[in-house]
Design a protein around this motif. Structure first.
Motif, mmCIF file in Angstrom:
data_model
loop_
_atom_site.group_PDB
_atom_site.id
_atom_site.type_symbol
_atom_site.label_atom_id
_atom_site.label_comp_id
_atom_site.label_asym_id
_atom_site.label_seq_id
_atom_site.Cartn_x
_atom_site.Cartn_y
_atom_site.Cartn_z
ATOM 1 N N HIS A 256 0.852 -1.184 0.000
ATOM 2 C CA HIS A 256 0.000 0.000 0.000
ATOM 3 C C HIS A 256 0.890 1.238 0.000
ATOM 4 N N ILE B 31 0.947 5.694 -1.200
ATOM 5 C CA ILE B 31 0.228 6.874 -1.641
ATOM 6 C C ILE B 31 1.161 7.726 -2.471
ATOM 7 N N ASP C 231 1.129 11.185 -4.978
ATOM 8 C CA ASP C 231 0.340 12.351 -5.418
ATOM 9 C C ASP C 231 -1.066 12.298 -4.837
ATOM 10 N N ALA C 232 -1.151 11.941 -3.575
ATOM 11 C CA ALA C 232 -2.409 11.900 -2.818
ATOM 12 C C ALA C 232 -3.352 10.797 -3.268
ATOM 13 N N ARG C 233 -2.906 9.897 -4.101
ATOM 14 C CA ARG C 233 -3.739 8.789 -4.550
ATOM 15 C C ARG C 233 -3.244 7.485 -3.926
ATOM 16 N N PRO C 234 -4.165 6.686 -3.387
ATOM 17 C CA PRO C 234 -3.748 5.397 -2.806
ATOM 18 C C PRO C 234 -3.614 4.316 -3.870
ATOM 19 N N TYR C 235 -2.643 3.456 -3.684
ATOM 20 C CA TYR C 235 -2.445 2.319 -4.566
ATOM 21 C C TYR C 235 -2.308 1.063 -3.702
ATOM 22 N N ASP C 236 -2.954 0.018 -4.130
ATOM 23 C CA ASP C 236 -2.855 -1.278 -3.453
ATOM 24 C C ASP C 236 -2.520 -2.356 -4.463
#
Length: 118
Positions: free
Chosen positions: A97, A99, A101-106
């Motif tokens: 997990h 983040i 550029d303020a975007r979460p990635y999983d």
């Protein structure tokens, strides 16, 4: 992005296994990593997590038995499992997990089977 788990198998109760998760394709060192498991007929649950700063957390049922660790030089996270119990039987999944550029990635691995016989 790839997360490749290894180290699962069949072990007798009281035994040990060490799971490994090799990561590639993303910035491992800034990612929080986790091990989840899913037993037949049950929901996937978080077993252990480790932050980018190496803070750890564990579900109550594995505290004192499991240890999560990471090696940023090898882009790998580990789960040392001791004193295994039949109720630890499940498919174990590695999760990353982060983040950006303020975007979460999983991201998820394909899973590795752990079977503990009584």
């Amino acid at each position: 992005v790839q997360l490749v788990e290894s180290g699962g198998g069949l072990v007798q109760a009281g035994g040990s296994l060490r799971l490994s998760c090799a990561a590639s394709g993303f910035i491992f060192r800034i990612s929080s990593m986790g091990w989840y498991r899913q037993a037949p007929g049950k929901q996937r649950e978080l077993v252990a997590g480790i932050t980018s700063g190496s803070s750890t957390n564990y579900t109550d049922s594995v505290k004192g038995r499991f240890t999560i660790s990471r090696d940023n030089a090898k882009n790998t996270v580990y789960l040392q499992m001791n004193s295994l119990k039949p109720e630890d039987t499940a498919v174990y999944y590695c999760n990353a997990h982060l983040i950006l550029d303020a975007r979460p990635y999983d991201y998820w691995g394909q899973g590795t089977q752990v079977t503990v016989s009584s």
